[in-house]
Design a protein around this motif. Structure first.
Motif, PDB file in Angstrom:
ATOM      1  N   SER A   1      29.540 -29.622  77.736  1.00 23.07           N
ATOM      2  CA  SER A   1      28.355 -30.341  78.172  1.00 23.07           C
ATOM      3  C   SER A   1      28.546 -30.733  79.627  1.00 23.07           C
ATOM      4  CB  SER A   1      28.151 -31.587  77.302  1.00 23.07           C
ATOM      5  OG  SER A   1      27.026 -32.316  77.746  1.00 23.07           O
ATOM      6  N   LEU A   2      27.689 -30.209  80.481  1.00 22.71           N
ATOM      7  CA  LEU A   2      27.778 -30.480  81.915  1.00 22.71           C
ATOM      8  C   LEU A   2      26.403 -30.933  82.389  1.00 22.71           C
ATOM      9  CD1 LEU A   2      29.851 -27.339  82.972  1.00 22.71           C
ATOM     10  CD2 LEU A   2      30.623 -29.722  83.095  1.00 22.71           C
ATOM     11  N   GLY A   3      26.354 -32.170  82.869  1.00 23.37           N
ATOM     12  CA  GLY A   3      25.064 -32.699  83.268  1.00 23.37           C
ATOM     13  C   GLY A   3      24.112 -32.743  82.088  1.00 23.37           C
ATOM     14  N   ARG A   4      22.973 -32.121  82.220  1.00 28.25           N
ATOM     15  CA  ARG A   4      21.997 -32.097  81.135  1.00 28.25           C
ATOM     16  C   ARG A   4      22.043 -30.793  80.357  1.00 28.25           C
ATOM     17  NH1 ARG A   4      16.470 -34.888  83.558  1.00 28.25           N
ATOM     18  NH2 ARG A   4      17.413 -36.875  84.142  1.00 28.25           N
ATOM     19  N   GLY A   5      22.999 -29.942  80.714  1.00 36.42           N
ATOM     20  CA  GLY A   5      23.044 -28.645  80.067  1.00 36.42           C
ATOM     21  C   GLY A   5      24.237 -28.479  79.147  1.00 36.42           C
ATOM     22  N   THR A   6      24.098 -27.576  78.183  1.00 34.17           N
ATOM     23  CA  THR A   6      25.196 -27.188  77.303  1.00 34.17           C
ATOM     24  C   THR A   6      25.536 -25.737  77.597  1.00 34.17           C
ATOM     25  OG1 THR A   6      24.524 -28.709  75.557  1.00 34.17           O
ATOM     26  CG2 THR A   6      25.951 -26.892  74.931  1.00 34.17           C
ATOM     27  N   TYR A   7      26.802 -25.458  77.757  1.00 32.41           N
ATOM     28  CA  TYR A   7      27.239 -24.135  78.155  1.00 32.41           C
ATOM     29  C   TYR A   7      28.274 -23.605  77.174  1.00 32.41           C
ATOM     30  CZ  TYR A   7      25.012 -25.544  82.489  1.00 32.41           C
ATOM     31  OH  TYR A   7      24.098 -25.994  83.407  1.00 32.41           O
ATOM     32  N   GLU A   8      28.314 -22.292  77.092  1.00 35.97           N
ATOM     33  CA  GLU A   8      29.245 -21.619  76.196  1.00 35.97           C
ATOM     34  C   GLU A   8      30.098 -20.659  77.005  1.00 35.97           C
ATOM     35  OE1 GLU A   8      27.367 -19.269  73.137  1.00 35.97           O
ATOM     36  OE2 GLU A   8      29.025 -19.684  71.753  1.00 35.97           O
ATOM     37  N   TYR A   9      31.392 -20.694  76.766  1.00 39.26           N
ATOM     38  CA  TYR A   9      32.326 -19.856  77.504  1.00 39.26           C
ATOM     39  C   TYR A   9      33.176 -19.042  76.527  1.00 39.26           C
ATOM     40  CZ  TYR A   9      31.058 -23.047  81.240  1.00 39.26           C
ATOM     41  OH  TYR A   9      30.348 -23.782  82.150  1.00 39.26           O
ATOM     42  N   TRP A  10      33.567 -17.849  76.980  1.00 41.96           N
ATOM     43  CA  TRP A  10      34.353 -16.928  76.149  1.00 41.96           C
ATOM     44  C   TRP A  10      35.575 -16.438  76.900  1.00 41.96           C
ATOM     45  CZ3 TRP A  10      33.089 -15.859  71.115  1.00 41.96           C
ATOM     46  CH2 TRP A  10      31.809 -16.211  70.690  1.00 41.96           C
ATOM     47  N   GLY A  11      36.646 -16.223  76.155  1.00 39.77           N
ATOM     48  CA  GLY A  11      37.792 -15.529  76.700  1.00 39.77           C
ATOM     49  C   GLY A  11      37.597 -14.025  76.573  1.00 39.77           C
ATOM     50  N   GLN A  12      38.593 -13.276  77.026  1.00 43.70           N
ATOM     51  CA  GLN A  12      38.475 -11.813  77.044  1.00 43.70           C
ATOM     52  C   GLN A  12      38.867 -11.185  75.708  1.00 43.70           C
ATOM     53  OE1 GLN A  12      41.071 -13.457  78.079  1.00 43.70           O
ATOM     54  NE2 GLN A  12      42.858 -12.306  77.386  1.00 43.70           N
ATOM     55  N   GLY A  13      39.510 -11.960  74.847  1.00 44.87           N
ATOM     56  CA  GLY A  13      39.899 -11.461  73.530  1.00 44.87           C
ATOM     57  C   GLY A  13      41.334 -10.969  73.486  1.00 44.87           C
ATOM     58  N   THR A  14      41.918 -11.048  72.314  1.00 47.18           N
ATOM     59  CA  THR A  14      43.267 -10.531  72.096  1.00 47.18           C
ATOM     60  C   THR A  14      43.291  -9.805  70.748  1.00 47.18           C
ATOM     61  OG1 THR A  14      45.634 -11.093  72.069  1.00 47.18           O
ATOM     62  CG2 THR A  14      44.143 -12.675  71.041  1.00 47.18           C
ATOM     63  N   GLN A  15      43.888  -8.629  70.733  1.00 53.59           N
ATOM     64  CA  GLN A  15      43.879  -7.788  69.534  1.00 53.59           C
ATOM     65  C   GLN A  15      44.947  -8.242  68.548  1.00 53.59           C
ATOM     66  OE1 GLN A  15      41.872  -4.934  68.706  1.00 53.59           O
ATOM     67  NE2 GLN A  15      42.886  -5.226  66.714  1.00 53.59           N
ATOM     68  N   VAL A  16      44.536  -8.387  67.301  1.00 57.69           N
ATOM     69  CA  VAL A  16      45.457  -8.643  66.197  1.00 57.69           C
ATOM     70  C   VAL A  16      45.333  -7.491  65.211  1.00 57.69           C
ATOM     71  CG1 VAL A  16      45.987 -10.130  64.224  1.00 57.69           C
ATOM     72  CG2 VAL A  16      45.390 -11.140  66.433  1.00 57.69           C
ATOM     73  N   THR A  17      46.447  -6.838  64.932  1.00 56.25           N
ATOM     74  CA  THR A  17      46.460  -5.728  63.990  1.00 56.25           C
ATOM     75  C   THR A  17      47.460  -6.035  62.883  1.00 56.25           C
ATOM     76  OG1 THR A  17      45.915  -4.149  65.745  1.00 56.25           O
ATOM     77  CG2 THR A  17      46.802  -3.250  63.695  1.00 56.25           C
ATOM     78  N   VAL A  18      46.975  -6.014  61.647  1.00 54.90           N
ATOM     79  CA  VAL A  18      47.822  -6.271  60.488  1.00 54.90           C
ATOM     80  C   VAL A  18      47.956  -4.967  59.720  1.00 54.90           C
ATOM     81  CG1 VAL A  18      48.215  -7.686  58.446  1.00 54.90           C
ATOM     82  CG2 VAL A  18      46.942  -8.621  60.403  1.00 54.90           C
ATOM     83  N   SER A  19      49.143  -4.401  59.774  1.00 52.98           N
ATOM     84  CA  SER A  19      49.349  -3.086  59.167  1.00 52.98           C
ATOM     85  C   SER A  19      50.821  -2.876  58.884  1.00 52.98           C
ATOM     86  CB  SER A  19      48.829  -1.993  60.100  1.00 52.98           C
ATOM     87  OG  SER A  19      49.121  -0.713  59.579  1.00 52.98           O
ATOM     88  N   SER A  20      51.102  -2.116  57.830  1.00 56.84           N
ATOM     89  CA  SER A  20      52.489  -1.760  57.522  1.00 56.84           C
ATOM     90  C   SER A  20      52.838  -0.406  58.131  1.00 56.84           C
ATOM     91  CB  SER A  20      52.694  -1.738  56.008  1.00 56.84           C
ATOM     92  OG  SER A  20      51.767  -0.868  55.388  1.00 56.84           O
TER      93      SER A  20
END
Length: 119
Positions: free
Chosen positions: A100-119
């Motif tokens: 929340s900045l001033g009168r506005g609400t903002y949404e931010y994202w990271g670039q992502g990180t891969q998770v792989t679950v495998s045998s």
């Protein structure tokens, strides 16, 4: 502005554990909630876990009892502790912040990180 950078993804065997981190910088004082989302190939992005500025938490049913979301003492780092991982947890995991900045609400994202679950 808020910048988010995730880390900690990788390849893990079923039943294993991983800890994801998200480093926040910029106007972190304005953040009132932070989330982890994930997106598997061919699927929509889904909300995994939420933590508010008051440290209330909420989890998707699919991860309850296995994942834990937390924030560092300096409040500028978000964590996701993932235990008893399953192949269906394989996805790109994204850190998300609502601010929340001033009168506005903002949404931010990271670039992502891969998770792989495998045998």
């Amino acid at each position: 502005q808020v910048q988010l950078v995730e880390s900690g993804g990788g390849l893990v065997q079923p039943g294993g554990s991983l800890r994801l981190s998200c480093a926040a910088s910029g106007s972190i004082f304005s953040i009132y909630a932070m989330n982890w989302y994930r997106q598997a190939p061919g699927k929509e992005r889904e909300l995994v876990a939420t933590i508010t500025s008051g440290d209330s938490t909420n989890y998707a049913d699919s991860v309850k009892g296995r994942f834990t979301v937390s924030r560092g003492n300096a409040r500028n780092t978000l964590f996701l502790e993932m235990n008893s991982l399953k192949p269906e947890d394989t996805a790109v995991y994204y850190c998300n912040a609502l601010a929340s900045l001033g009168r506005g609400t903002y949404e931010y994202w990271g670039q992502g990180t891969q998770v792989t679950v495998s045998s």
